[in-house]
Design a protein around this motif. Sequence first.
Motif, PDB file in Angstrom:
ATOM      1  N   ALA A 114       6.173 -13.256  -0.958  1.00 42.60           N
ATOM      2  CA  ALA A 114       5.562 -12.286  -1.949  1.00 42.60           C
ATOM      3  C   ALA A 114       5.337 -11.116  -1.995  1.00 42.60           C
ATOM      4  O   ALA A 114       4.974 -10.447  -0.888  1.00 42.60           O
ATOM      5  N   THR A 115       5.456 -10.260  -3.098  1.00 47.19           N
ATOM      6  CA  THR A 115       5.006  -8.852  -3.167  1.00 47.19           C
ATOM      7  C   THR A 115       3.657  -8.751  -3.669  1.00 47.19           C
ATOM      8  O   THR A 115       3.565  -9.097  -5.044  1.00 47.19           O
ATOM      9  N   LEU A 116       2.783  -8.033  -3.145  1.00 46.18           N
ATOM     10  CA  LEU A 116       1.508  -8.044  -3.709  1.00 46.18           C
ATOM     11  C   LEU A 116       1.309  -6.738  -4.289  1.00 46.18           C
ATOM     12  O   LEU A 116       1.460  -5.568  -3.560  1.00 46.18           O
ATOM     13  N   ASP A 117       1.011  -6.530  -5.777  1.00 47.40           N
ATOM     14  CA  ASP A 117       0.691  -5.417  -6.502  1.00 47.40           C
ATOM     15  C   ASP A 117      -0.593  -5.298  -6.443  1.00 47.40           C
ATOM     16  O   ASP A 117      -1.548  -6.060  -6.512  1.00 47.40           O
TER      17      ASP A 117
ATOM     18  N   PRO B  12      -5.681  -2.021 -10.893  1.00 48.50           N
ATOM     19  CA  PRO B  12      -6.095  -0.640 -11.397  1.00 48.50           C
ATOM     20  C   PRO B  12      -7.170  -0.148 -10.665  1.00 48.50           C
ATOM     21  O   PRO B  12      -7.297   1.179 -10.481  1.00 48.50           O
ATOM     22  N   ALA B  13      -8.207  -1.139 -10.414  1.00 49.40           N
ATOM     23  CA  ALA B  13      -9.436  -0.306  -9.779  1.00 49.40           C
ATOM     24  C   ALA B  13      -9.245   0.148  -8.322  1.00 49.40           C
ATOM     25  O   ALA B  13      -9.769   0.756  -7.511  1.00 49.40           O
ATOM     26  N   HIS B  14      -7.823  -0.310  -7.679  1.00 49.87           N
ATOM     27  CA  HIS B  14      -7.439   0.183  -6.444  1.00 49.87           C
ATOM     28  C   HIS B  14      -6.129   0.716  -6.677  1.00 49.87           C
ATOM     29  O   HIS B  14      -5.229   0.073  -6.127  1.00 49.87           O
ATOM     30  N   GLU B  15      -6.268   1.865  -7.010  1.00 48.89           N
ATOM     31  CA  GLU B  15      -4.857   2.595  -7.260  1.00 48.89           C
ATOM     32  C   GLU B  15      -4.237   3.076  -5.987  1.00 48.89           C
ATOM     33  O   GLU B  15      -4.678   3.339  -4.745  1.00 48.89           O
ATOM     34  N   GLY B  16      -3.036   2.618  -5.955  1.00 52.47           N
ATOM     35  CA  GLY B  16      -1.966   2.960  -4.754  1.00 52.47           C
ATOM     36  C   GLY B  16      -1.843   1.796  -3.875  1.00 52.47           C
ATOM     37  O   GLY B  16      -1.252   1.860  -2.775  1.00 52.47           O
ATOM     38  N   ALA B  17      -2.738   0.762  -4.047  1.00 53.83           N
ATOM     39  CA  ALA B  17      -2.899  -0.506  -3.169  1.00 53.83           C
ATOM     40  C   ALA B  17      -1.665  -1.332  -3.254  1.00 53.83           C
ATOM     41  O   ALA B  17      -1.001  -1.667  -4.441  1.00 53.83           O
TER      42      ALA B  17
ATOM     43  N   ASP C 239      -1.767  -2.394   2.459  1.00 54.74           N
ATOM     44  CA  ASP C 239      -1.939  -0.900   2.522  1.00 54.74           C
ATOM     45  C   ASP C 239      -2.910  -0.572   1.441  1.00 54.74           C
ATOM     46  O   ASP C 239      -2.500  -0.526   0.237  1.00 54.74           O
ATOM     47  N   ALA C 240      -4.045  -0.300   1.740  1.00 53.34           N
ATOM     48  CA  ALA C 240      -5.087   0.271   0.802  1.00 53.34           C
ATOM     49  C   ALA C 240      -6.204   0.681   1.536  1.00 53.34           C
ATOM     50  O   ALA C 240      -6.292   0.718   2.719  1.00 53.34           O
ATOM     51  N   ALA C 241      -6.870   1.814   0.943  1.00 48.97           N
ATOM     52  CA  ALA C 241      -8.242   2.224   1.255  1.00 48.97           C
ATOM     53  C   ALA C 241      -9.117   1.292   1.735  1.00 48.97           C
ATOM     54  O   ALA C 241      -9.450   0.477   0.949  1.00 48.97           O
TER      55      ALA C 241
ATOM     56  N   SER D 139     -10.374  -7.878  -7.265  1.00 45.55           N
ATOM     57  CA  SER D 139      -9.087  -8.147  -6.439  1.00 45.55           C
ATOM     58  C   SER D 139      -8.521  -6.760  -6.287  1.00 45.55           C
ATOM     59  O   SER D 139      -8.446  -5.915  -7.154  1.00 45.55           O
ATOM     60  N   ILE D 140      -8.063  -6.828  -4.965  1.00 44.04           N
ATOM     61  CA  ILE D 140      -7.382  -5.513  -4.487  1.00 44.04           C
ATOM     62  C   ILE D 140      -5.792  -5.583  -4.875  1.00 44.04           C
ATOM     63  O   ILE D 140      -5.189  -4.652  -5.381  1.00 44.04           O
ATOM     64  N   VAL D 141      -5.298  -6.734  -4.336  1.00 45.95           N
ATOM     65  CA  VAL D 141      -3.730  -7.061  -4.519  1.00 45.95           C
ATOM     66  C   VAL D 141      -3.382  -8.527  -5.068  1.00 45.95           C
ATOM     67  O   VAL D 141      -4.629  -9.172  -4.503  1.00 45.95           O
TER      68      VAL D 141
END
Length: 316
Positions: free
Chosen positions: A211-214, A217-222, A242-244, A307-309
Amino acid sequence: MSHLDPELAALIAMGEHDAATDEQSAHLAECLECADEVAAFAMAVGAARGALVQQPLLTPPPRVWEAIAAEVGFAPAAESPSADAGPPVPAESPTTHGPPSASDAPPAPPVHDGSTPASSPAAAAPTPATHTTASPSRHSVPPAGAPSPADTASHSMPRAAASHRVPRRGRIRRMPLMLALAGTFAVLAIVAGVWAVQSAVAPTPQIVAEATLDGFPAHEGAHGAALLEEVDGHNQVVVTLDAAVPDDGYREVWLLTDDGSDLVSLGVLEGSEGVFDVPAGVDLAKFSVVDVSQEADDGDEAHSGDSIVRGALQPA
């Protein structure tokens, strides 16, 4: 993040720190299990390197090589005795001091009067020689027919045996080197055996779905990825994120149904990668969505709703 491979842990223990990525080095600093494994390999490497530290080898004296040549049957050409060397004196020969007596004087040569042929046995018989030991300060020329020093040495068994003994000190000096080499080979064999056993015992995972985890919006770039693997009869999910990283709280991995009406927690994600066992009895055809959420340290085990991704598993 999953634990370090044994091969990587062994390389780090041998000083190859560049073999690990920054992420793996950060994991090693936090994971006690990986740190213990690296420490165990480091002890083995240290023992091997310590065993190799030896004193400088010494050059043996010439008598050692002469004794070795005598034992293996290599006989160098004997030097001819010098003209001033006296004849060898047998150990059992009595020593005579002072002037010789009349009885010790050699008999006079026979006179040939014609009655006895010069070629007769009586004339050809050699005259026995009587040897008198000279004082240490004198040198005499060996008489004709006297055994040479080399012949005397070959028949003198006690002296030859004494000169052919290899000094024990030379053998003792070689023992530490042999022990060091044996210890080094033993350590290398143990390390190679551990790698071989772990490689043989560890089953090869089979990727079932991915699965690709998208990011939300609250975690932009994740973003991230998830793999569903089957290993030795059970399923596991490998998550990469890959997230802050927030200042507080923690991140948790979930399996959700397609409509989000039900969910199963797989565990806390430490770092950017983790491997999670799927609990027995979970229907992966129903729980086919992977979700990573940001949770607060409030003691609430339910999903925080942050949720982050997220992504749906698809057959590989």
